[in-house]
Design an enzyme around this catalytic site. Structure first.
Site, PDB file in Angstrom:
ATOM      1  N   ASP A  45       0.861  -1.170   0.000  1.00 55.82           N
ATOM      2  CA  ASP A  45       0.000   0.000   0.000  1.00 55.82           C
ATOM      3  C   ASP A  45       0.908   1.234   0.000  1.00 55.82           C
ATOM      4  O   ASP A  45       2.113   1.163   0.180  1.00 55.82           O
ATOM      5  CB  ASP A  45      -0.968  -0.026   1.182  1.00 55.82           C
ATOM      6  CG  ASP A  45      -2.198   0.860   0.929  1.00 55.82           C
ATOM      7  OD1 ASP A  45      -2.201   1.616  -0.068  1.00 55.82           O
ATOM      8  OD2 ASP A  45      -3.146   0.827   1.730  1.00 55.82           O
TER       9      ASP A  45
HETATM   10  C1  BGC Z   1      -5.071   3.196   0.216  1.00 59.14           C
HETATM   11  C2  BGC Z   1      -5.305   2.078  -0.759  1.00 59.14           C
HETATM   12  C3  BGC Z   1      -5.301   2.616  -2.162  1.00 59.14           C
HETATM   13  C4  BGC Z   1      -3.997   3.339  -2.420  1.00 59.14           C
HETATM   14  C5  BGC Z   1      -3.894   3.911  -3.815  1.00 59.14           C
HETATM   15  C6  BGC Z   1      -3.877   4.025  -0.159  1.00 59.14           C
HETATM   16  O1  BGC Z   1      -3.811   5.158   0.619  1.00 59.14           O
HETATM   17  O2  BGC Z   1      -4.914   2.653   1.505  1.00 59.14           O
HETATM   18  O3  BGC Z   1      -6.509   1.439  -0.485  1.00 59.14           O
HETATM   19  O4  BGC Z   1      -5.507   1.572  -3.066  1.00 59.14           O
HETATM   20  O5  BGC Z   1      -3.887   4.397  -1.506  1.00 59.14           O
HETATM   21  O6  BGC Z   1      -4.751   4.959  -3.992  1.00 59.14           O
END
Ligand code: BGC
Length: 768
Positions: free
Chosen positions: A313
């Site tokens: 993530d």
């Molecule tokens: C979130 C994810 C997301 C990623 C890309 C992160 O902050 O936790 O769920 O897919 O950002 O946007």
């Protein structure tokens, strides 16, 4: 940093001589995916391989954030990204050199095609895979169908709709040259303070599993071609039960709880074919998920035979070093994550150089890198990216927002809106009786019905609540007293004005809730990284409701939100409450159709609504001792509204609960039948729920667990016999010594209209 740029560029140039003269099998669509992957891998340099494992945000995203953030802010900010001391030209140049495997946060088909054209100029050339958070439709990008959010969808208990929405989203994504959605979020939500509840399918592992698996199938089908997109089940794992309700806080969860509650949706997602998994921000039992080899290697690949790739993530590998501090440098964090099983880095400039160094230093074997690259390339081949790297700009808008997709968005919003209270059958509203209606509240006339993970959309693609009301009851005069969109900055004068106008209205509709639009990242009250220490209505919203209701005129409440809201005053004092969640682009229409009775509500809560923040965690499938002692402040231990609960404009009677057997072996199934009759005057859909309890067990078991359900359409007066099968796996659990199986003894079957005991018919059977 310029130094880093040059290093990468010169390494890449050196690489250019590495290819041999074998026939380029990887370019042959007729060759198998495995053959193509091996052929291509054999031609790649270490730098190209490591680049396949890295993501960057799109250049327009960088351009927008450039100059407005420091590096420290970048690490703490989940909405924006940029790369300090790196120009857009650098990113373009690395793409041309085949040093970037994936982009995220690219929002237009033009930019996607442009970046892809750079990748296609690279030595081999390998297309990039574009990832985007298409959580409820590809809503983060403008001009796409915006469906209701996952929590609304879950309340419909409509797994076919989950499939249909995912399928349509896949088509809209491919029409924009997007190939990978960071959805479904299959976290089991147990804490209403957490701002991400709205993007989950609620609190029940069984329901979450089914909705998640159907979403995976809808996105991917067989992940074989140009109409499918890669699904990503996330976030693995535990982030939905954070220590203090805040996103990314530590999760301390026993293996039993993980296996009973949090793991099942991942198992089902992988069985449905999910080929990517995103790790979770948080640490789990003291080990950051991003370096957790038990999760990534033993469980995911060892036990569950996951064949896809794991993505980090946002900046979370960085956080192993700069937050969790279980690595003493960023390079060490990269080492730990790869050693634990990570395949792709979201996102940024340090990965390529440091990971290549780790391989040269022989800390990471190149064959470990090959494993990850194989997984990533296999997906790119399966998605047909080598054959079709671009999307057709001309055709794009014929697919996006087409009539069928719009109608699915409307229908699913209707099916996910929950009627919580309807005293004296004030709803459906009689247009003749209420000629003059006051409409007020922060969500009365706002695009916020789109919910988190949505960009602003064109106003003519959004029907606000006020617009929906005007469509539904054209003869009625609706007067809006605007309260602004911002719950935290409400104006007492506007509240007073609404209170005053309420006195001369026939009826008042207050549209309250949370604010979720992510383009106002720091001002919202609900959504990602927007956790609260309270679950009551924010700002002056309660005051508004109370003052409007003090007019003595009937006042009804419509809620727009992601997390459950403990609206106890309203529940005690107002005649009607409608929980609409974030119902998407046609949310206003769907709400108005329910208020005026064109649609008979059928949804049931996929999550418990607690009375107050102090009751958290509160969920229906708790253990027997959870409420043994009452709260000493004399506040009830019951929820405001329980899981599975939701009203309709008709009534249903359950009777004749019958089991095919009451004594079975641990290998036998039992047929369950129940008669459900529509005893009212309207056609409706009843969501019939089946729960089970293991009455005595070697380890404690929940007081009830949802094991099956059915959406049953019934005409007025009609009765149907609804049948379920209890298969042995529905009785199995992890025994005292963590063995999975069925224990002998007595079980209770419960069937009815909600998880509340008084709503359930019960029968017992014995496993001998
Ligand atoms: C979130 C994810 C997301 C990623 C890309 C992160 O902050 O936790 O769920 O897919 O950002 O946007």
């Amino acid at each position: 940093m310029k130094h880093c740029t040059l290093t990468i560029m010169s390494i890449a140039l050196a690489a250019a001589s590495c290819s041999d003269n074998k026939p380029e099998l990887y370019k042959e669509p007729s060759a198998s995916v495995e053959q193509r992957v091996e052929d291509l891998l054999g031609r790649m340099t270490l730098e190209e391989k490591v680049g396949q494992m890295n993501q960057f945000v799109g250049i327009e995203h960088i351009r927008a954030a450039q100059g407005s953030l420091t590096e420290e802010e970048l690490h703490n900010n989940t909405a924006n990204a940029f790369y300090p001391n790196t120009s857009i030209e650098d990113v373009e140049s690395w793409t041309k050199q085949g040093l970037i495997g994936s982009f995220l946060h690219v929002l237009t088909v033009e930019e996607a095609n442009y970046l892809q054209s750079l990748a296609m100029q690279s030595r081999l050339p390998i297309p990039v895979i574009f990832g985007i958070d298409a959580i409820h439709g590809n809503a983060n990008a403008p001009d796409n169908t915006v469906y209701a959010t996952n929590i609304n969808l879950a309340c419909s208990f409509d797994t076919a709709a989950a499939y249909a929405i995912a399928r349509q989203t896949a088509l809209e994504m491919r029409a924009m040259n997007m190939h990978w959605t960071f959805n479904p979020n299959v976290e089991v939500a147990r804490d209403a303070r957490w701002g991400r509840v709205g993007e989950t399918f609620g609190e029940d592992p069984y329901l979450v599993s089914l909705m998640g698996a159907q979403s995976v199938r809808g996105y991917q089908q067989d992940l074989n071609g140009k109409r499918d997109v890669l699904a990503c089940i996330k976030h693995f794992v535990g982030g939905s039960q954070p220590a203090n309700g805040t996103n990314g806080a530590p999760a301390d969860l026993s293996e039993r709880t993980l296996r009973e509650v949090y793991f099942p949706p991942y198992v089902k997602g992988i069985e449905a074919g999910a080929m990517s998994v995103m790790m979770s921000h948080n640490e789990l039992n003291g080990i950051p998920c991003h370096t957790n080899d038990w999760l990534m290697t033993d469980v995911l690949r060892g036990e569950w035979k996951f064949k896809g790739f794991v993505v980090s993530d946002w900046m979370d590998i960085e956080h192993v070093y700069d937050l969790h501090a279980t690595a003493d440098s960023l390079k060490e964090a990269f080492y730990q994550t790869i050693a634990a099983g990570m395949d792709m880095h979201m996102h940024g400039i340090h990965w390529n150089r440091m990971v290549a160094e780790l391989v040269r230093e022989k800390r990471i074997p190149e064959k470990r890198i090959d494993e990850s690259v194989r997984r990533i390339l296999a997906v790119k081949f399966r998605l047909g990216l080598f054959e079709q790297p671009y999307a057709d700009v001309e055709e794009s808008m014929q697919i996006r927002l087409n009539r069928e997709h719009r109608s699915t968005a409307l229908e699913s919003a209707r099916n996910g809106i929950v009627l919580l209270k309807n005293e004296g059958n004030i709803l459906p509203l009689q247009a003749k009786k209420y000629r003059k209606v006051l409409v007020t509240g922060i969500n009365a006339d706002d695009e916020n019905i789109l919910g988190d993970w949505s960009a602003q959309q064109r106003p003519d693609n959004v029907i606000t609540v006020l617009e929906g009301l005007r469509q539904a009851a054209p003869e009625t005069t609706f007067e809006l007293v605007d309260q602004g969109w911002d719950p935290r900055n409400m104006d007492r004068g506007r509240v007073a004005l609404a209170a005053q106008k309420a006195r001369s209205a026939d009826l008042n509709i207050v549209v309250a809730g949370e604010y979720m639009m992510r383009y106002r990242w720091t001002e919202r009250t609900d959504g990602e990284d927007t956790d609260r220490s309270d679950i009551d209505l924010a700002g002056l919203q309660n005051e508004l409701i109370q003052k409007v209701a003090a007019s003595g005129k009937p006042t009804i409440l419509v809620l727009i939100n992601g997390r459950p809201l403990g609206v106890e005053w309203a529940a005690q004092n107002l005649p009607a409450i409608v929980e609409a969640w974030a119902p998407g682009m046609y949310g206003g229409q769907a709400i108005a159709e329910i208020l005026y009775g064109a649609v008979n509500p059928s949804a049931k809560l996929a999550i418990t609504i607690p009375r107050s923040v102090g009751q958290i965690q509160m969920y229906y499938n708790h253990k027997p001792s959870q409420y043994f002692h009452p709260y000493a402040d004399y506040k009830p231990s019951t929820p405001l509204y329980p899981f599975g609960y939701g009203l309709s404009y008709t009534t249903y009677r359950y009777s004749d609960l019958q089991l095919s057997k009451t004594l079975v072996s641990a290998k036998e199934s039992i047929e369950v039948k129940v008669r459900v009759k529509n005893t009212g005057r309207r056609e409706g859909v009843e969501i019939v729920q089946l729960y089970l309890r293991d009455n005595t067990s070697s380890a404690t078991r929940p007081v009830k667990e949802l094991k099956d359900f059915a959406r049953v359409p019934l005409k007025a007066g009609e009765a149907k016999t609804v049948a379920f099968t209890i298969t042995p796996n529905k009785l199995a659990f992890y025994s005292k010594d963590m063995r999975y199986g069925v224990e002998r003894g007595e079980f209770t079957v419960m069937v009815g209209k909600s998880s509340r005991d008084e709503d359930l018919l019960k029968q017992r059977f014995v496993v001998r």
